[in-house]
Design a protein around this motif. Structure first.
Motif, PDB file in Angstrom:
ATOM      1  N   CYS A  33     -51.671  94.581 -66.856  1.00 13.80           N
ATOM      2  CA  CYS A  33     -50.980  94.870 -65.602  1.00 13.80           C
ATOM      3  C   CYS A  33     -51.456  96.212 -65.068  1.00 13.80           C
ATOM      4  N   LEU A  34     -51.891  96.215 -63.798  1.00 16.91           N
ATOM      5  CA  LEU A  34     -52.273  97.442 -63.106  1.00 16.91           C
ATOM      6  C   LEU A  34     -51.222  97.713 -62.046  1.00 16.91           C
ATOM      7  N   THR A 120     -40.645  97.542 -65.319  1.00 17.18           N
ATOM      8  CA  THR A 120     -42.035  97.984 -65.426  1.00 17.18           C
ATOM      9  C   THR A 120     -42.569  97.713 -66.831  1.00 17.18           C
ATOM     10  N   PRO A 121     -43.689  96.998 -66.940  1.00 17.90           N
ATOM     11  CA  PRO A 121     -44.268  96.735 -68.264  1.00 17.90           C
ATOM     12  C   PRO A 121     -44.697  98.043 -68.940  1.00 17.90           C
ATOM     13  N   ALA A 122     -44.295  98.219 -70.184  1.00 17.65           N
ATOM     14  CA  ALA A 122     -44.580  99.459 -70.911  1.00 17.65           C
ATOM     15  C   ALA A 122     -46.072  99.694 -71.111  1.00 17.65           C
ATOM     16  N   ARG A 144     -53.073 106.642 -65.394  1.00 17.93           N
ATOM     17  CA  ARG A 144     -52.181 107.084 -66.461  1.00 17.93           C
ATOM     18  C   ARG A 144     -51.861 105.900 -67.362  1.00 17.93           C
ATOM     19  N   TRP A 145     -51.841 106.143 -68.672  1.00 15.84           N
ATOM     20  CA  TRP A 145     -51.533 105.086 -69.629  1.00 15.84           C
ATOM     21  C   TRP A 145     -50.974 105.701 -70.896  1.00 15.84           C
ATOM     22  N   SER A 146     -50.241 104.897 -71.634  1.00 17.69           N
ATOM     23  CA  SER A 146     -49.763 105.321 -72.944  1.00 17.69           C
ATOM     24  C   SER A 146     -50.137 104.301 -74.017  1.00 17.69           C
ATOM     25  N   ASP A 147     -50.476 103.085 -73.607  1.00 18.45           N
ATOM     26  CA  ASP A 147     -50.834 102.037 -74.557  1.00 18.45           C
ATOM     27  C   ASP A 147     -52.282 102.233 -75.017  1.00 18.45           C
TER      28      ASP A 147
END
Length: 159
Positions: A33-34, A120-122, A144-147
């Motif tokens: 997902c973007l 919002t998908p994590a 930005r990302w955390s996954d």
């Protein structure tokens, strides 16, 4: 606690924006997902259109989903959903669109993702597009990302 990482990419032209979209699109798979944010005119739809067309066997017109809310595409890699949530005002409307299940089974490009709130998908990749005040056609993309899923791709994009 999840650490969020950031990559800032200057986009001096619409072609540079399309190139970034194409490069990202080539690496996406079902469940990715973007989330595309930025003011009106920042280039969200141009980015999404470029990404979608780059994945088509035969490129075709890709209309903005501003009024239809969602456009779906059957691509060689699977289904892609392009949603524009600007006109939505409640989470119930988002659920009615079927986006929640699409987050798991399709590639999703979401414009105006702030409307998702707690839906919002994590694992989503957040892409914020900003206008360059000094150059009409220039933009800046902040990713930005955390996954951890995004880490190898971001290293490739930054190189």
């Amino acid at each position: 606690m999840t650490i969020q990482k950031t990559l800032v990419i200057p986009l001096p032209s619409p072609e540079a924006t399309a190139d970034l979209a194409t490069r990202l699109g080539a690496e996406l798979s079902n469940g990715d997902c973007l989330l595309l944010s930025g003011i009106i005119g920042a280039g969200k739809t141009h980015f999404a259109r470029s990404l979608i067309q780059s994945q088509m066997t035969v490129p075709e017109d890709v209309p903005s989903p501003t009024f239809t809310l969602v456009q779906t595409y059957d691509l060689p890699t699977g289904e892609l959903w392009h949603a524009d949530l600007y006109r939505l005002s409640s989470l119930d409307e988002i659920e009615e669109l079927g986006l929640i299940s699409a987050f798991e089974t399709a590639i999703c490009l979401i414009e105006w993702p702030d409307r998702l709130a707690e839906l919002t998908p994590a694992a989503a990749l957040h892409i914020s597009l900003a206008l360059d005040p000094d150059e009409n056609d220039a933009r800046t993309a902040t990713l930005r990302w955390s996954d951890a899923r995004w880490e190898p791709l971001m290293k490739q994009i930054a190189a």
